[in-house]
Scaffold this active site. Sequence first.
Site, short mmCIF file in Angstrom:
data_model
loop_
_atom_site.label_atom_id
_atom_site.label_comp_id
_atom_site.label_asym_id
_atom_site.label_seq_id
_atom_site.Cartn_x
_atom_site.Cartn_y
_atom_site.Cartn_z
N HIS A 199 96.44 13.13 116.70
CA HIS A 199 97.09 14.13 115.87
C HIS A 199 98.26 13.55 115.06
O HIS A 199 98.56 14.03 113.97
CB HIS A 199 97.59 15.28 116.75
CG HIS A 199 96.55 16.33 116.98
ND1 HIS A 199 96.21 16.79 118.21
CD2 HIS A 199 95.76 16.99 116.11
CE1 HIS A 199 95.26 17.71 118.10
NE2 HIS A 199 94.98 17.85 116.83
N GLU A 441 69.57 8.01 114.58
CA GLU A 441 70.47 7.02 115.14
C GLU A 441 69.83 6.25 116.29
O GLU A 441 70.40 5.30 116.81
CB GLU A 441 71.78 7.68 115.60
CG GLU A 441 71.57 8.91 116.46
CD GLU A 441 72.85 9.71 116.65
OE1 GLU A 441 73.95 9.17 116.43
OE2 GLU A 441 72.76 10.89 117.05
N ASP A 465 75.70 4.55 115.74
CA ASP A 465 74.81 4.36 116.89
C ASP A 465 73.54 3.61 116.49
O ASP A 465 72.97 2.89 117.31
CB ASP A 465 74.45 5.71 117.52
CG ASP A 465 75.42 6.11 118.62
OD1 ASP A 465 75.95 5.21 119.29
OD2 ASP A 465 75.66 7.31 118.80
N CYS A 512 76.02 9.64 107.55
CA CYS A 512 77.30 10.15 108.04
C CYS A 512 78.04 9.15 108.93
O CYS A 512 79.02 9.49 109.57
CB CYS A 512 77.12 11.46 108.79
SG CYS A 512 76.06 11.33 110.25
#
Length: 591
Positions: A199, A441, A465, A512
């Site tokens: 964060h 993947e 992956d 992605c």
Amino acid sequence: MNTEPPSKPTEVLRGIAGSPGVAIGKVVVFGKSRAPCPRRTIGPGEIDTEIARFEEAVARAQRDLREMSQRLTERSAEASILEAYVLMTGDPVLAEAVRHQIQKEKRAAEWAVAEASDVIAKRLAALDDPYLSERSHDVLFIGDRILRAFGTTVPEQQHVRLEGPSIVVAHDLSPADTAAMINQPVVGFVTEVGTRTSHTAIMARALEIPAVVGVTDALARISSGDLVVVDGLRGSVLVRPQPRELEEARARGERHTALSRELSISRDREAATQDGVRVTLRANVELPAEAILARDHGAEGIGLYRTEFLYIDRSLPPTEDQQFEIFRAVVETMRPMPVTLRTFDIGGDKFISSLKLPPEMNPMLGLRAVRLALSQPEVFLEHLRAMVRASAYGEVKIMIPMIASLSELRQVRVLLEKAIEQVKARGLPCADEIPLGIMVEVPAAAVLVDLFAQEASFMSLGTNDLVQYTLAVDRTSRSLAYLASSFDPAILRLIRSVVRAGEGWACPVSICGAMASDPLAAVLLVGLGMRDFSMEAAAIPEIKEALRRVTLVEAEAVAREALRFGTSDEVEHCVAEAFAPRLYDLLTGER
């Protein structure tokens, strides 16, 4: 600013580039330590009182966080992160663990909160997944906010008052800590812990403040008053720099600022190659607050929304309503642009719950992702129903991770149809059609891609992956990192075959993985036929600019040449030789 030679030698500390940019300032050490708590045991007659004290502290902590959020810009990324913390503060898993400490261990409420949050955080920190282990810090922050909300025995942290441009150095910073400094002259952050998904890094990027995180022993090697250079491009901190180094840092910072200004101007332009070939750029999102960051960086939707954070370290799975509220918020934030919700990608080692899953020797090859989902159909149905309900509020697509066989896709489709029927039977709204796609993947999916292209609504290449499984390289291993290259010829050939299958069967294909956010790789991917990308939101302006500087003819020519090579080094050299000179500023972060 003092530029006299320092009395102590200059030091260079290394960390992780959390937020881009170069900042120079005097150090203010934010030495907040864990809030103290009385380690007091209680008698049987005090249990109800202590539980009530805990619940009051939670309510007070949530109220404080909401007030802080409301002081920020409405629907800003910073405010959204704080709102997420409000929800986490009331998490039923933490509440259950605290009640157990009070009822069974006879501990006072403060001690119970400290112990429960420590236990949960340690479980998360022990996980192999970097993103999930990073959430351990969130749990500790929440525990600390609740402890401080008891008020009588725990003093609130004093607000930092800064004089002039300052670099805040801390072991870690919570979103509340960071938000409290927004009106202060903070020009940079340095923390000892954290990753790009922490964060601190997310807030720093939202505020456009340079940050370096994960700097080991920063507090031991940096003192208040030290002059430092925070290099959020290289992931380094220069302590007590020499005048010449200061001059170089200022110049680098000015070049980066100029580049950032140019990129922000072109952020809302259409993503296309120099000769007008349209490319779609979407965002990968890991936390609800990041949906706002994605929108602000010019994303054309969310190509990958990871849902696994909802399930980690719970005694029971999240309820359908809890999931629905989060999904709806993300979908509404991005509307009218599409949101692709990926079903949870978690394994036996990450699901600490009543499912009683046995430990596995190799969880990455075990009961994870779609395999786990299909083994727990009722849990998965609840997950799918929440997604189906969210589809009433914007364009939703559902994507399945780790698909290796057609039977898995077909089983999920049956469950999705059942989830839709159940939602409609309850009189709840949902979209008339919800596309169901897969992530490619696992090498098996890439080999059978022509069959998947006929049954899936869309396909998305998860190169992280895919590289790991194709090359048999653990992507978390630093010693083997040199082998895990997305430029490996085997990976390029698999990508090309997936793109061709998608074209042949009119099945949309996107990418992605991290490869999509690398300017050189992105140009190569366009040459291989890719037209739909999803990446970290902050990378979108850079990739948009990179594509504007090349033509499709050039990209295709280099892709053809790259496919002839037999090693990743040869491929990377080929692409860099062709495009690195004109992408130099994007590759270095400097104009």
